[in-house]
Write an enzyme that holds these catalytic residues in place. Structure first.
Site, mmCIF file in Angstrom:
data_model
loop_
_atom_site.group_PDB
_atom_site.id
_atom_site.type_symbol
_atom_site.label_atom_id
_atom_site.label_comp_id
_atom_site.label_asym_id
_atom_site.label_seq_id
_atom_site.Cartn_x
_atom_site.Cartn_y
_atom_site.Cartn_z
ATOM 1 N N LYS A 45 0.864 -1.193 0.000
ATOM 2 C CA LYS A 45 0.000 0.000 0.000
ATOM 3 C C LYS A 45 0.893 1.233 0.000
ATOM 4 O O LYS A 45 1.982 1.212 0.571
ATOM 5 C CB LYS A 45 -0.873 -0.022 1.272
ATOM 6 C CG LYS A 45 -1.684 1.242 1.531
ATOM 7 C CD LYS A 45 -2.835 1.413 0.567
ATOM 8 C CE LYS A 45 -3.611 2.717 0.836
ATOM 9 N NZ LYS A 45 -4.548 3.021 -0.281
ATOM 10 N N MET A 71 -10.240 5.973 -0.585
ATOM 11 C CA MET A 71 -9.835 5.351 0.683
ATOM 12 C C MET A 71 -9.150 6.349 1.616
ATOM 13 O O MET A 71 -9.260 6.243 2.833
ATOM 14 C CB MET A 71 -8.889 4.180 0.412
ATOM 15 C CG MET A 71 -9.406 3.157 -0.609
ATOM 16 S SD MET A 71 -10.902 2.343 -0.079
ATOM 17 C CE MET A 71 -10.233 1.300 1.202
ATOM 18 N N CYS A 129 -2.051 10.508 -5.913
ATOM 19 C CA CYS A 129 -3.229 10.135 -5.112
ATOM 20 C C CYS A 129 -4.302 11.218 -5.218
ATOM 21 O O CYS A 129 -4.043 12.374 -4.909
ATOM 22 C CB CYS A 129 -2.851 9.921 -3.651
ATOM 23 S SG CYS A 129 -4.303 9.600 -2.639
ATOM 24 N N VAL A 193 -1.461 3.735 -15.256
ATOM 25 C CA VAL A 193 -1.882 4.964 -14.627
ATOM 26 C C VAL A 193 -2.533 4.687 -13.271
ATOM 27 O O VAL A 193 -3.006 3.581 -13.019
ATOM 28 C CB VAL A 193 -2.939 5.704 -15.486
ATOM 29 C CG1 VAL A 193 -2.339 6.182 -16.799
ATOM 30 C CG2 VAL A 193 -4.163 4.833 -15.770
ATOM 31 N N GLY A 249 -4.266 -0.433 -15.266
ATOM 32 C CA GLY A 249 -5.540 0.155 -15.632
ATOM 33 C C GLY A 249 -6.367 -0.802 -16.464
ATOM 34 O O GLY A 249 -5.995 -1.155 -17.588
ATOM 35 N N GLY A 250 -7.466 -1.268 -15.865
ATOM 36 C CA GLY A 250 -8.457 -2.011 -16.625
ATOM 37 C C GLY A 250 -8.104 -3.441 -16.985
ATOM 38 O O GLY A 250 -8.731 -4.023 -17.869
HETATM 39 C C1 DHB Z 1 -5.359 6.128 -2.436
HETATM 40 C C2 DHB Z 1 -5.821 6.161 -3.739
HETATM 41 C C3 DHB Z 1 -4.930 6.301 -4.773
HETATM 42 O O1 DHB Z 1 -5.321 6.338 -6.072
HETATM 43 C C4 DHB Z 1 -3.590 6.406 -4.502
HETATM 44 O O2 DHB Z 1 -2.745 6.547 -5.514
HETATM 45 C C5 DHB Z 1 -3.126 6.364 -3.200
HETATM 46 C C6 DHB Z 1 -4.019 6.241 -2.173
HETATM 47 C C7 DHB Z 1 -6.298 6.018 -1.334
HETATM 48 O O3 DHB Z 1 -7.366 6.626 -1.419
HETATM 49 O O4 DHB Z 1 -5.975 5.384 -0.305
#
Ligand code: DHB
Length: 312
Positions: A45, A71, A129, A193, A249-250
């Site tokens: 993560k 998130m 993000c 992406v 992606g996808g």
């Molecule tokens: C989150 C979503 C993303 O697209 C990302 O690159 C990093 C974190 C998230 O919402 O946790």
């Protein structure tokens, strides 16, 4: 016989499949599921200096074709993930560390820690993000991105790394981003992406959005973004031929992986489909990819990688 093996710089992988950061990546239990899956590599993560609980729920929504997420970077803090990677058997498949930049000083502190840690190889720096309320996606602000790469990455991390980019939509934006990337020689790969940011869907039974944060706005993943991702992989590989691309992606089938590699990706990450159906989809996708290669007479990924424009 065909080989699905691939390479990203010094990292060798049995096959091109990896999870997308955010999916099967937050806890050690999830990460071990990826480690014991058929993927060629896996990734944590996106981590921050301090642990974060993330945005209020519901912050994830999916149907059979797409997902929308906000998130808000829930994660256990970078040390949880660096310690996890340190404990892995060095002969096991590669685990990428993902770092999200939400604050230059905090990211600088993370880089100070990992700068001399040999077990962190090719970290993925997330500059895209879309889900922190009030914060822009760094890679959409070219001055701020260049400032971050110059004053944080170049000054604190003298080793190769990659950038996770948001989707771009206009040729001029690809030129801007490529010019910046060209000035930072430690950028060895791009993950193209991230989700398409700030999309909206509505639940007409409640007249509300399908997720709670940011009035329902969140990042789009899944089937709809495959053509967006392919275009970004293709265009960036054309402009930056010496930089490796991780296509994301996808992807939900061997055919989708084939397309990403054909337009220039060295490996791929899977988010929405992996989250929905679990790591058991990986052997099926690998079989499908192999079937396409056999039918076309290709023995290695290099036989068709980046060959899209040669076939016009
Ligand atoms: C989150 C979503 C993303 O697209 C990302 O690159 C990093 C974190 C998230 O919402 O946790």
């Amino acid at each position: 016989m065909c080989s699905l093996a691939t390479k990203l710089g010094p990292i060798k992988m049995n096959n091109p499949i990896c999870n997308a950061s955010g999916v099967y990546s937050r806890t050690s239990t999830e990460l071990y599921k990826m480690m014991f899956s058929h993927s060629g590599s896996f990734i944590t993560k996106s981590s921050t200096f301090n642990p974060r609980t993330g945005n209020p729920t519901p912050s994830y929504w999916e149907n059979n074709s797409i997902s929308i997420n906000s998130m808000g970077l829930p994660n256990h803090g970078y040390r949880y993930y660096t310690d996890f990677i340190e404990d892995l058997d060095k002969d096991e498949k590669h685990c990428f560390l993902s770092i999200a930049n939400i604050d230059n000083d905090e990211t600088g502190n993370i880089l100070d820690y990992i700068a001399d840690k040999d077990y962190i190889v090719y970290p993925e720096i997330n500059v895209s993000c879309p889900n922190i309320p009030g914060k822009e996606q760094l890679a959409y602000n070219y001055n701020e991105l260049d400032n971050f790469l110059t004053h944080v990455m170049d000054e604190k991390y003298n080793k190769p790394y990659g950038l996770k980019l948001p989707p771009f939509f206009d040729p001029v934006h690809f030129m801007f981003i490529a010019n910046i990337i060209n000035q930072h020689k430690n950028i060895k790969y791009l993950t193209c992406v991230n989700s398409v940011g700030n999309v909206l869907d509505v639940d007409i039974s409640t007249n509300k959005g399908v997720i709670f944060p940011k009035n329902g706005l969140g990042g789009l993943g899944g089937d709809y973004i495959l053509p967006v991702a392919l275009s970004n992989v293709y265009q960036l590989k054309q402009i930056l031929p010496n930089i490796d691309i991780i296509g994301c992606g996808g992807i939900k089938s061997g055919e989708d992986v084939y397309k990403h590699i054909l337009v220039g990706a060295s490996m791929v990450q899977i988010g929405t489909a992996l989250n929905r159906d679990g790591p058991n989809i990986i052997p099926r996708i690998l079989r499908e990819l192999e079937d396409i290669m056999i039918e076309k007479g290709y023995e290695t990924l290099d036989d068709f990688k980046g060959k899209y424009n040669e076939m016009q």
